[in-house]
Design a protein around this motif. Structure first.
Motif, short mmCIF file in Angstrom:
data_model
loop_
_atom_site.label_atom_id
_atom_site.label_comp_id
_atom_site.label_asym_id
_atom_site.label_seq_id
_atom_site.Cartn_x
_atom_site.Cartn_y
_atom_site.Cartn_z
N ASN A 192 1.98 5.73 6.40
CA ASN A 192 1.53 6.30 5.15
C ASN A 192 0.49 7.37 5.45
N GLN A 193 0.23 8.24 4.50
CA GLN A 193 -0.84 9.23 4.65
C GLN A 193 -1.61 9.33 3.35
N TYR A 194 -2.87 9.72 3.48
CA TYR A 194 -3.80 9.71 2.36
C TYR A 194 -4.61 11.00 2.34
N SER A 195 -4.81 11.54 1.15
CA SER A 195 -5.68 12.71 1.00
C SER A 195 -6.79 12.47 -0.01
N ASN A 196 -6.90 11.22 -0.49
CA ASN A 196 -8.02 10.84 -1.36
C ASN A 196 -8.10 9.32 -1.38
N PHE B 222 0.82 -1.21 0.00
CA PHE B 222 0.00 0.00 0.00
C PHE B 222 0.85 1.26 0.00
N GLY B 223 2.13 1.11 -0.29
CA GLY B 223 3.00 2.27 -0.43
C GLY B 223 3.57 2.80 0.87
N ASP B 224 3.53 2.00 1.95
CA ASP B 224 4.06 2.47 3.23
C ASP B 224 5.56 2.73 3.15
N THR B 225 6.00 3.68 3.96
CA THR B 225 7.41 3.90 4.22
C THR B 225 7.78 3.20 5.52
N LYS B 226 8.91 2.47 5.52
CA LYS B 226 9.28 1.69 6.69
C LYS B 226 10.34 2.41 7.52
N ASN B 227 10.22 2.27 8.84
CA ASN B 227 11.29 2.70 9.73
C ASN B 227 12.48 1.76 9.58
N ASN B 228 13.67 2.27 9.86
CA ASN B 228 14.86 1.43 9.86
C ASN B 228 14.76 0.36 10.94
N VAL B 229 15.35 -0.78 10.67
CA VAL B 229 15.41 -1.86 11.64
C VAL B 229 16.43 -1.49 12.71
N CYS B 230 15.94 -1.34 13.95
CA CYS B 230 16.84 -0.99 15.05
C CYS B 230 16.10 -1.09 16.37
N ASP B 231 16.84 -1.00 17.45
CA ASP B 231 16.27 -0.95 18.79
C ASP B 231 16.18 0.51 19.21
N ASP B 232 15.00 0.93 19.64
CA ASP B 232 14.77 2.30 20.14
C ASP B 232 14.98 3.37 19.06
N GLY B 233 14.57 3.08 17.83
CA GLY B 233 14.74 4.04 16.75
C GLY B 233 13.50 4.90 16.54
N SER B 234 13.50 5.62 15.40
CA SER B 234 12.40 6.50 15.05
C SER B 234 12.47 6.79 13.55
N SER B 235 11.36 7.26 13.04
CA SER B 235 11.36 7.77 11.67
C SER B 235 12.03 9.14 11.64
N PHE C 194 -3.67 9.61 8.38
CA PHE C 194 -2.30 9.14 8.58
C PHE C 194 -2.38 7.81 9.32
N VAL C 195 -1.68 6.79 8.82
CA VAL C 195 -1.72 5.45 9.40
C VAL C 195 -0.30 5.01 9.74
N ALA C 196 -0.08 4.63 11.00
CA ALA C 196 1.20 4.06 11.41
C ALA C 196 0.92 2.68 12.00
N THR C 197 1.70 1.70 11.57
CA THR C 197 1.45 0.31 11.93
C THR C 197 2.71 -0.35 12.46
N TRP C 198 2.56 -1.07 13.56
CA TRP C 198 3.61 -1.92 14.12
C TRP C 198 3.17 -3.36 13.85
N ASP C 199 3.76 -3.99 12.83
CA ASP C 199 3.30 -5.29 12.37
C ASP C 199 4.24 -6.41 12.84
N LYS C 200 3.71 -7.26 13.69
CA LYS C 200 4.45 -8.42 14.20
C LYS C 200 5.78 -8.02 14.81
#
Length: 560
Positions: free
Chosen positions: A156-160, A75-88, A186-192
């Motif tokens: 990801n974020q959506y305007s339409n 769905f076109g999401d942008t992923k955070n880097n793989v790390c411990d205690d990180g952030s976008s 705006f949708v943020a997901t923590w998947d598994k």
């Protein structure tokens, strides 16, 4: 929270139960069904049931598919880097988002289960809301998460498009009368994702929605694995002018139940309007007309002012059935509960399930002292507008019952004080309703003052059934009763209580579809028994009666 009572919104029909089971070594597909009847296929699906059969540590529920907003690279999401205690990095918002009077044009998705606006935040140990801090924070599930082991965090974020349509529909359902149209999501997901030094997987999501002058937050929960780490779910603002802590979300023994909890009668989802106005959600909820008529003007009889007192035995104008036992009298006890066999003065609640051999209905069991202020009163009705009100309410919450109320009993604690806190005022009410072969209980909550006293809301029976809305030893948690609900009416809970779970007929079966990952051999008879026992217990935790009789009708070996 556990119940074997039928919950609101459930039609009583025969349906099939289907399990799809796959594993790493000997994957199998099992179909669990009831014996066929003339009833049609399932039109009710309960999601969010979490099964880890036979020691399996990984489970995937259909909650994500049915409850979560679209997410992932597809769905076109942008992923955070793989790390411990990180952030976008700073995410520029396509539309400004207003959060309790502060308007933001950027946001950070932090790996440890929270969003911030001013800067990235790496904190892995939650502080309890209200923190009276210097930061606005939205925390769907704040704990120590480590994606170096497993899981994906994306946004990801959506305007339409269809996501806006979905958000528009959801918000108008949960907040009727607003005539809302979403213009940005705006949708943020923590998947598994997994906890630090723990391979168990959890999935959750936060959705920000705005349109016009209104802003909303949805928090969605799939499988939440148990942990001994500190946890918290909710939100907080600068100086805590507004905050919300999902009840018991800071209790590690409860967090797996987040997938079953809700404030909008959608298991696994919490919804909040966050546009502005200090404490606006409390004030709106406390003024909703959830109470039935009460007081001297309604002809109530009042308990005398006393500490730990009770009414005398109240003869009922109509018999009331409570999980298979029929009563002709009851007692309204000052400390926030009803009993049927005798008056009680206990001011410290016994945590349900108590196995006490006594039936108890407890809208708010705590140490109440009405000598300083407050009135405790009761009345019963066998005709008139109160019966009409009860009929409408029950048919709304339990569609398909075609119910007509013939008797209503109302007990109200109006602006009562806690023991030694004579300046506090708390209001709540319990309503017993019967008609035909049905019995119901409503629990209504107005303004509930904070207290450090132990408190409990729910009911317990003579060894068969129980339900806990809230168990609290926290000063602020108890206030959440004002706006929690299982019928999407803030401050109201509704239960069907006329028969015990082991007496419900075979037609009263609900449908569940889910996938479970296991490497266990389900062709083994002992493994089958263990699996079915664990599945039955998961259903009971979900609120499904124990009479959902399950059998394993087919096991088919499949390659992974």
């Amino acid at each position: 929270m556990r119940s074997s009572a039928i919950m609101p919104g459930v039609s009583l029909k025969m349906v099939a139960i289907i399990l799809m089971i796959s594993g790493s070594a000997n994957a199998q597909t099992a179909t669990i069904t009831e014996s066929p009847t003339s009833s049609t296929a399932a039109d009710i699906t309960i999601t969010g049931i979490i099964i880890n059969p036979l020691g399996s540590t990984t489970a995937t529920s259909t909650t994500e598919a049915l409850l979560f907003y679209p997410f992932g690279t597809a769905f076109g999401d942008t992923k955070n880097n793989v790390c411990d205690d990180g952030s976008s990095p700073a995410i520029r918002l396509q539309s400004p988002f207003t959060f309790f009077g502060h308007t933001y044009s950027q946001i950070y998705v932090n790996n440890n289960g929270h969003l911030t606006f001013d800067r990235p935040w790496y904190g892995y140990t939650p502080y309890q809301f209200p923190a009276h801090g210097v930061r606005d924070i939205i925390a769907p599930f704040w704990t120590d998460i480590d994606t170096t082991l497993n899981g994906v965090i994306s946004y990801n974020q959506y305007s339409n498009g269809s996501v806006l349509s979905q958000a528009t529909q959801d918000i108008n359902q949960y907040f009727p009368g607003l005539n809302f149209t979403a213009s940005w999501v705006f949708v943020a997901t923590w998947d598994k994702v997994v906890y630090y030094n723990n391979p168990s997987q959890s999935s959750f999501q936060v959705v920000l929605v705005s349109g016009g002058n209104s802003s909303f937050i949805l928090m969605n929960y799939g499988v939440i694995a148990p942990t001994v780490l500190k946890v918290e779910a909710g939100y907080d603002t600068v100086n805590s002018t507004d905050y919300f802590l999902i009840p018991r979300s800071n209790d590690t023994s409860f967090i797996s139940n987040l997938s079953n909890s809700s404030n909008v009668n959608v298991p696994g989802r919490w919804a909040f309007k966050v546009t502005g106005g200090p404490r606006n959600f409390f004030s709106q909820a406390s003024q909703l007309p959830v109470f039935y008529p009460f007081g001297l003007g309604a002809g109530d009889t009042s308990n005398g002012p006393s500490d730990d007192g009770s009414s005398s035995a109240i003869g009922l104008q109509s018999l009331f059935s409570f999980f298979g036992r029929t009563y002709s009298r009851l007692f309204v006890n000052n400390n926030g509960y009803l009993t049927f066999d005798q008056a009680m003065s206990n001011w410290v609640p016994v945590r349900f399930v108590a196995n006490s051999g006594r039936d108890v209905i407890a809208p708010l069991w705590t140490d109440i002292d009405n000598r300083a202020n407050g009135v405790i009163s009761y009345n019963q009705y066998s005709n008139g507008s109160v019966l009409s009100q009860a009929t409408r309410d029950i048919n709304q919450y339990f569609p398909g019952v075609n119910f007509n109320a013939s008797w209503v009993f109302v007990a109200t604690w109006d602006k009562v004080a806690y023991y030694s806190y004579s300046g506090t005022e708390t209001s709540f009410q319990v309503v017993l309703i019967s008609g035909g072969n049905f019995s119901f209980v409503l629990m209504n909550y107005g303004d509930v003052a904070p207290t450090n006293l132990r408190a409990e809301a729910g009911y317990d029976t003579n060894f068969t059934d129980y339900f806990v809305i809230l168990w609290s030893e926290n000063k602020f948690t108890i206030q959440s009763l004002t706006y929690l609900s299982n019928v999407n009416v803030p401050g109201r809970w509704a239960f069907l209580v006329n028969q015990p779970s082991d007496a419900i007929t075979r037609d009263d079966v609900l449908a569940v579809r889910l996938k479970v990952l296991t490497g266990s051999n389900l062709t083994d008879t002992n493994n089958q028994k263990i699996f079915l026992q664990q599945f039955q217990e998961a259903l009971r935790k979900k609120g499904v009666p124990s009479t959902v009789r399950i059998k394993l009708s087919r096991v088919q070996n499949k390659r992974p």
